[in-house]
Motif scaffolding. Sequence first.
Motif, short mmCIF file in Angstrom:
data_model
loop_
_atom_site.label_atom_id
_atom_site.label_comp_id
_atom_site.label_asym_id
_atom_site.label_seq_id
_atom_site.Cartn_x
_atom_site.Cartn_y
_atom_site.Cartn_z
N VAL A 84 50.46 31.01 46.09
CA VAL A 84 49.49 32.03 46.50
C VAL A 84 49.21 32.99 45.35
O VAL A 84 48.07 33.37 45.09
CB VAL A 84 50.00 32.80 47.75
CG1 VAL A 84 49.10 33.96 48.07
CG2 VAL A 84 50.12 31.86 48.93
N TYR A 85 50.26 33.36 44.62
CA TYR A 85 50.09 34.27 43.48
C TYR A 85 49.19 33.64 42.42
O TYR A 85 48.30 34.30 41.89
CB TYR A 85 51.45 34.61 42.87
CG TYR A 85 51.34 35.48 41.64
CD1 TYR A 85 51.12 36.85 41.76
CD2 TYR A 85 51.43 34.93 40.36
CE1 TYR A 85 51.00 37.65 40.64
CE2 TYR A 85 51.31 35.72 39.23
CZ TYR A 85 51.09 37.09 39.37
OH TYR A 85 50.96 37.87 38.26
N ASN A 86 49.41 32.36 42.13
CA ASN A 86 48.60 31.69 41.11
C ASN A 86 47.12 31.64 41.49
O ASN A 86 46.25 31.86 40.66
CB ASN A 86 49.13 30.29 40.84
CG ASN A 86 50.46 30.32 40.10
OD1 ASN A 86 50.79 31.31 39.45
ND2 ASN A 86 51.22 29.24 40.21
N ILE A 87 46.84 31.36 42.75
CA ILE A 87 45.44 31.34 43.21
C ILE A 87 44.84 32.74 43.07
O ILE A 87 43.73 32.90 42.56
CB ILE A 87 45.34 30.83 44.67
CG1 ILE A 87 45.71 29.35 44.73
CG2 ILE A 87 43.94 31.08 45.23
CD1 ILE A 87 45.88 28.81 46.14
N VAL A 98 44.16 33.53 39.42
CA VAL A 98 42.95 32.86 38.93
C VAL A 98 41.71 33.61 39.41
O VAL A 98 40.76 33.81 38.63
CB VAL A 98 42.91 31.38 39.38
CG1 VAL A 98 41.55 30.76 39.14
CG2 VAL A 98 43.99 30.58 38.66
N LEU A 99 41.71 34.06 40.66
CA LEU A 99 40.58 34.82 41.18
C LEU A 99 40.40 36.12 40.38
O LEU A 99 39.27 36.51 40.05
CB LEU A 99 40.78 35.14 42.66
CG LEU A 99 40.83 33.95 43.61
CD1 LEU A 99 41.17 34.41 45.04
CD2 LEU A 99 39.53 33.18 43.60
N MET A 100 41.50 36.76 40.03
CA MET A 100 41.45 37.99 39.24
C MET A 100 40.89 37.72 37.85
O MET A 100 40.06 38.47 37.34
CB MET A 100 42.86 38.60 39.17
CG MET A 100 42.95 39.93 38.46
SD MET A 100 43.35 39.89 36.70
CE MET A 100 44.77 38.87 36.60
N ILE A 101 41.31 36.62 37.23
CA ILE A 101 40.81 36.26 35.90
C ILE A 101 39.31 35.98 35.94
O ILE A 101 38.56 36.41 35.06
CB ILE A 101 41.58 35.03 35.33
CG1 ILE A 101 43.04 35.38 35.08
CG2 ILE A 101 40.91 34.47 34.09
CD1 ILE A 101 43.25 36.42 34.00
N ILE A 102 38.85 35.28 36.96
CA ILE A 102 37.42 34.99 37.09
C ILE A 102 36.63 36.29 37.22
O ILE A 102 35.58 36.45 36.59
CB ILE A 102 37.15 34.05 38.29
CG1 ILE A 102 37.73 32.65 38.00
CG2 ILE A 102 35.66 33.97 38.61
CD1 ILE A 102 37.73 31.72 39.18
N ILE A 162 30.40 39.39 45.95
CA ILE A 162 30.80 38.52 47.06
C ILE A 162 32.17 37.92 46.75
O ILE A 162 33.08 37.92 47.58
CB ILE A 162 29.75 37.42 47.31
CG1 ILE A 162 28.44 38.03 47.81
CG2 ILE A 162 30.26 36.38 48.30
CD1 ILE A 162 27.25 37.08 47.76
N PHE A 163 32.31 37.42 45.54
CA PHE A 163 33.57 36.82 45.11
C PHE A 163 34.70 37.84 45.16
O PHE A 163 35.82 37.54 45.62
CB PHE A 163 33.39 36.27 43.69
CG PHE A 163 34.59 35.55 43.18
CD1 PHE A 163 34.85 34.26 43.57
CD2 PHE A 163 35.46 36.18 42.30
CE1 PHE A 163 35.96 33.58 43.10
CE2 PHE A 163 36.58 35.51 41.83
CZ PHE A 163 36.83 34.21 42.23
N ASP A 164 34.44 39.07 44.70
CA ASP A 164 35.45 40.13 44.72
C ASP A 164 35.87 40.45 46.16
O ASP A 164 37.06 40.58 46.45
CB ASP A 164 34.91 41.39 44.03
CG ASP A 164 35.94 42.50 43.97
OD1 ASP A 164 37.15 42.21 43.93
OD2 ASP A 164 35.53 43.68 43.95
N GLY A 165 34.91 40.57 47.05
CA GLY A 165 35.22 40.85 48.45
C GLY A 165 36.08 39.75 49.05
O GLY A 165 37.08 40.02 49.74
N ILE A 166 35.73 38.50 48.78
CA ILE A 166 36.50 37.37 49.30
C ILE A 166 37.90 37.35 48.68
O ILE A 166 38.90 37.11 49.38
CB ILE A 166 35.75 36.04 49.05
CG1 ILE A 166 34.48 35.99 49.92
CG2 ILE A 166 36.64 34.84 49.32
CD1 ILE A 166 33.53 34.87 49.57
N SER A 167 38.00 37.65 47.38
CA SER A 167 39.31 37.68 46.71
C SER A 167 40.21 38.74 47.32
O SER A 167 41.40 38.51 47.56
CB SER A 167 39.14 37.97 45.21
OG SER A 167 38.36 37.00 44.60
N GLN A 168 39.65 39.92 47.57
CA GLN A 168 40.44 41.01 48.16
C GLN A 168 40.89 40.63 49.57
O GLN A 168 42.03 40.89 49.95
CB GLN A 168 39.62 42.31 48.20
CG GLN A 168 39.36 42.91 46.84
CD GLN A 168 40.57 43.60 46.24
OE1 GLN A 168 41.61 43.78 46.87
NE2 GLN A 168 40.45 43.97 44.98
#
Length: 179
Positions: A122-125, A128-132, A160-166
């Motif tokens: 979960v941390y790795n996913i 990766v979202l944070m890096i993107i 949108i990506f940030d909201g989904i990542s959070q």
Amino acid sequence: MSKFTQRLKREVIVSSIIYILVGFIFLFYPTMSANIIAYILGGTILAFGIGKVLVYRKQEEIHMNDRMDLLIGAIALGGGVFIFFNPPIVLSILPFIAGIFMIIEAFSLMQTIQPLKTDKNVYNISFVLMIILFVGGIIILINPFKVAKTVLMIIGAFFIFDGISQLYATNQIKRLMNR
């Protein structure tokens, strides 16, 4: 779960949903978005300027600091009117501001995912979202003025990506806390 944790979770969920909604508006209506932002920004600066001028006018005695209020008010009035009636300028500046914002959000997400280190997958996913998100902010900062409309659409996609990542990170933290 403590009241603080519940409140924090609720705030993250609400802000994530707002990011997603704003992202869709930016993505599908970039010109309208830029105009609305310009009107809001111009109106706010205009109201600030009017407030400063009114404060100056109500002074019984005029001191040096009061003259600064008048000067700041006059500059804000001029700037507010200029921005209000020239939305394309905001469209050209907005991508730069959003790129910086996205980089700040990436660092914020980095702090949010720290409790997930116990679950490497979960941390790795999440990482990766944070890096993107971070790379997206850098890409926007490299050339913010070239294609402002396209950049605004990209900003929408990243919001949108940030909201989904959070939402994802919050959900995974909740899952880990319930173990």
